[in-house]
Each structure stands twice: as structure tokens, then as C-alpha cells.
Design an enzyme around this catalytic site. Sequence first.
Site, short mmCIF file in Angstrom:
data_model
loop_
_atom_site.label_atom_id
_atom_site.label_comp_id
_atom_site.label_asym_id
_atom_site.label_seq_id
_atom_site.Cartn_x
_atom_site.Cartn_y
_atom_site.Cartn_z
N GLU A 184 -40.09 -2.01 42.73
CA GLU A 184 -40.47 -3.17 43.27
C GLU A 184 -41.89 -3.62 42.81
O GLU A 184 -42.27 -4.76 42.56
CB GLU A 184 -40.71 -3.27 44.90
CG GLU A 184 -39.36 -3.21 45.63
CD GLU A 184 -39.00 -4.27 45.92
OE1 GLU A 184 -39.33 -5.22 45.27
OE2 GLU A 184 -37.71 -4.53 46.52
N ARG B 270 -45.54 -8.03 65.94
CA ARG B 270 -44.27 -8.95 66.34
C ARG B 270 -44.70 -9.36 67.76
O ARG B 270 -44.48 -10.42 68.20
CB ARG B 270 -43.12 -8.07 66.35
CG ARG B 270 -42.63 -7.95 64.77
CD ARG B 270 -41.18 -7.47 64.64
NE ARG B 270 -41.27 -6.91 63.23
CZ ARG B 270 -40.30 -6.32 62.71
NH1 ARG B 270 -39.48 -5.49 63.53
NH2 ARG B 270 -40.41 -6.02 61.38
N LYS C 234 -34.58 -5.89 59.61
CA LYS C 234 -35.13 -6.33 58.40
C LYS C 234 -34.77 -5.36 57.47
O LYS C 234 -35.20 -5.37 56.28
CB LYS C 234 -36.68 -6.71 58.33
CG LYS C 234 -37.01 -7.60 59.38
CD LYS C 234 -38.48 -8.25 59.14
CE LYS C 234 -38.64 -9.37 60.23
NZ LYS C 234 -40.12 -9.85 60.11
N LYS D 254 -42.94 -3.19 50.57
CA LYS D 254 -43.03 -3.20 52.31
C LYS D 254 -41.93 -2.54 52.55
O LYS D 254 -40.66 -3.13 52.33
CB LYS D 254 -43.22 -4.72 52.35
CG LYS D 254 -43.32 -4.90 54.04
CD LYS D 254 -43.37 -6.46 54.29
CE LYS D 254 -43.41 -6.67 55.66
NZ LYS D 254 -43.62 -8.11 56.13
N LYS E 228 -47.23 -1.12 52.29
CA LYS E 228 -47.32 -1.19 53.68
C LYS E 228 -45.91 -0.63 54.24
O LYS E 228 -44.83 -0.79 53.86
CB LYS E 228 -47.06 -2.91 53.93
CG LYS E 228 -47.17 -3.34 55.31
CD LYS E 228 -46.97 -4.75 55.36
CE LYS E 228 -46.70 -5.21 57.03
NZ LYS E 228 -46.24 -6.45 57.13
N TYR F 102 -56.91 -3.89 61.04
CA TYR F 102 -57.56 -4.60 62.29
C TYR F 102 -58.90 -4.01 62.87
O TYR F 102 -59.56 -4.57 63.50
CB TYR F 102 -56.40 -4.58 63.43
CG TYR F 102 -55.27 -5.14 62.98
CD1 TYR F 102 -55.10 -6.43 63.08
CD2 TYR F 102 -53.98 -4.28 62.27
CE1 TYR F 102 -53.97 -7.08 62.50
CE2 TYR F 102 -53.17 -4.90 62.28
CZ TYR F 102 -53.04 -6.49 62.13
OH TYR F 102 -51.68 -7.04 61.58
N SER G 168 -50.24 -2.87 62.28
CA SER G 168 -50.52 -3.04 63.90
C SER G 168 -50.29 -1.86 64.59
O SER G 168 -50.91 -1.31 65.48
CB SER G 168 -49.82 -4.03 64.33
OG SER G 168 -48.42 -4.02 64.13
C1 PBG Z 1 -44.29 -10.90 58.37
C2 PBG Z 1 -45.32 -9.65 58.27
C3 PBG Z 1 -44.95 -8.55 59.37
C4 PBG Z 1 -46.33 -7.97 59.19
C5 PBG Z 1 -47.29 -8.75 58.08
N1 PBG Z 1 -46.39 -9.77 57.91
C6 PBG Z 1 -44.08 -7.97 60.20
C7 PBG Z 1 -42.67 -7.96 59.88
O1 PBG Z 1 -42.34 -7.79 58.53
O2 PBG Z 1 -41.94 -7.94 60.46
C8 PBG Z 1 -46.76 -6.64 59.80
C9 PBG Z 1 -48.15 -6.27 60.15
C10 PBG Z 1 -48.70 -5.40 61.13
O3 PBG Z 1 -47.62 -4.73 61.67
O4 PBG Z 1 -49.72 -5.29 61.17
N2 PBG Z 1 -43.40 -11.03 57.40
#
Ligand code: PBG
Length: 343
Positions: free
Chosen positions: A252, A223, A236, A213, A267, A332, A293
Amino acid sequence: MIERVMSRKSQSFSLSAYPALRLRRNRTDDWVRRLVAETALGVDDLIWPLFLMDGRNRAEDIASMPGVERMTIDRAVDAAKQAASLGIPALALFPFTETALRTEDGREATNQDNLVCQATRTIKNAVPNIGIMCDVALDPYTSHGHDGLLNEDGEILNDQTIDVLIRQAIVQADAGCDIIAPSDMMDGRIGAIRRALEDAGHKNVKIMAYAAKYASAFYGPFREAIGTSATLKGDKRTYQLDSRNSDEALREVALDIAEGADMVMVKPGMPYLDIIARVKDTFGMPTFAYQVSGEYAMLKAAAQNGWLDGDAVMLESLVAFKRAGCNGIITYFARDAAKALTT
Ligand code: PBG
């Protein structure tokens, strides 16, 4: 006869090149294109994320994700029924937590009656044959929007966070969650959660590790959806992967597999197809992409402007994940894609 044909051909041209070879031959008609297709996208490949909120019989639009809503649990049950009837195998649940319940330590994450646990129980009860996946991370529950616990210096505390994540995973599994999906990127959390699930008797609960990720700007609309864009302090980058790295993603993934992940995820999706291909080639694991998203928002916005054909780019983007090596996609678009694929 064959010999004569062969020799005549070889006199006039080499069999290894044009015009003996015309790659367009296999593209002439729909039936032959279907016959030679190397990958197939189907409803079985889709996981549909739902955003939950408190209340009854209500839904709210998410401005940056046209067509996606936050919904109350009763509405989520309706969505689950629809998903099941379309043949979508699983849902992923994400909560919008009331501000009053967001704390420094994110303790609402371990409340066995929190929104996600309630929704899991209710959906499993009403629609037993759909898989439920739950995120393990603290960001929907912390006042600072981070996935882990912070010290006074703003450092994310790895090992202390794992203690909370374990409890979060257990309340979700107790509620009936089928797939625990740790998205927090703490070191060692997969092994710790796996041991805790075994100890609690949840031997069949699956773990889909958000293994690779990345720290990505493509999470922006998510968010907004869960209400952390306003609260998130900083970024992050001390826990999520650096987008310049590829070998590190494989490390990882290797660790998460060794620690007991049943499935692994990359991701975001489309900007990281190279990572998906490497992960699948290297490990041969059940491999998933999260079309996040921001990817959804881009395609949707362009389609709404009439700049792209929405259905066509939706399906093309999903096929790309299959071609790269994915077994499935968290998207989505799941409901729309399922409709497009079954009609
Ligand atoms: C939270 C999480 C995130 C997403 C899934 N779980 C956001 C982040 O790490 O800030 C993102 C999913 C998306 O953008 O559709 N841990």
C-alpha cells in the site's frame, strides 16, 4: 601506558563483557542520559486534530475523549493561535456534519463552503503560519457513515468514489488547505488526486497518504466525535487493511509513493509500531503515525482513574513513535505534549 593498561585489563577480564562493560554507566545522571539519547521528541513533531461543529462561540465535550472538544470555527481560530504560539506546526481538521447535510452520496464533501472549507479559510487568514491538513474521505458526509459511495448491495464503489474525492480535495485546496490527507483507502486515489491538484494549479499542496490504514476498533471514540458511530452500517473491512497483515501494508505504501504522496502515514499508531518501523526502513519517506482516538481514550481513562501517570504515559507513547522511525505524530495530546515539552 595505554598498552600496560590494556594488557593488565585483558589479563583480568575480557573487555567485551562485565565488568568492563556496565551499560548502567551511561544512565547514572540526567545529563548523560540526555547526551546519549538516540531520539528526541519535540513540538515540531506534532500535528493537532481539531473537531469542528456549526455555530458560534460554542464547544461540546466528547464523552469518550476526555479533554477533547467539538468546537465552532471561532473557537478553532483561538485553538490555532494557541497551537502556533506553542510551536505546533500543523492542525488536522475534522467536521461534525449536521444530520440534514448527510446524504447517501455525501455531496456536502464537495461543497466549497462546507464546515472544513470555511474553517480552513478562516484559520489560514487569522493564523497564516500554521499548516492545515484536511481529511479526504466521505464518512463525515454520508448517511451510511462509509468513506465511499455504496451500491444497492452495500458494495463500496472504488472508481466512482475517487471522482468525488478528487472534487473534495480540490475544494479543500482552493480553501487554502496545505496538506491533503486521503483517509479513505480506495485504490488509486492518490494518483488521481495528485493529477487533479496539478491540473488545478495546486502544485505545492502536499499529500499525506493514510497509506497503511487498518480496519481498527481503536477508531471508536473518533466516530462518536464526528457522529458516525450511530450511522455506520457494517464495518470498513473491504477497504481498510486487515490487522493480521504487514507485507500488504508495504505494498500500500509503495503504491501511494509511486502515485505521488509526499508523506505517508500508518494508522493506528501504538499497536502498529512494527509497521511504522518497516515502512521507515523500507522507504525512508517522511513517515507519520496517527495516535488514534482509542489510544488517547485508553491512556486518558487510566490516568483519570489514577492507574497511570497521565503526563508520563503521554510522553512515553509519543517517544515510542519517534523511536520506531516517525518524523511526526498526529495526536490528540498535541497541545498538552507541547506544553509539557516547552516548560
Ligand atoms: C475517516 C477517518 C477515521 C479516522 C480518521 N479519519 C475513522 C475511520 O476510518 O472510521 C480515525 C481517527 C481516530 O480514531 O482518531 N476516514
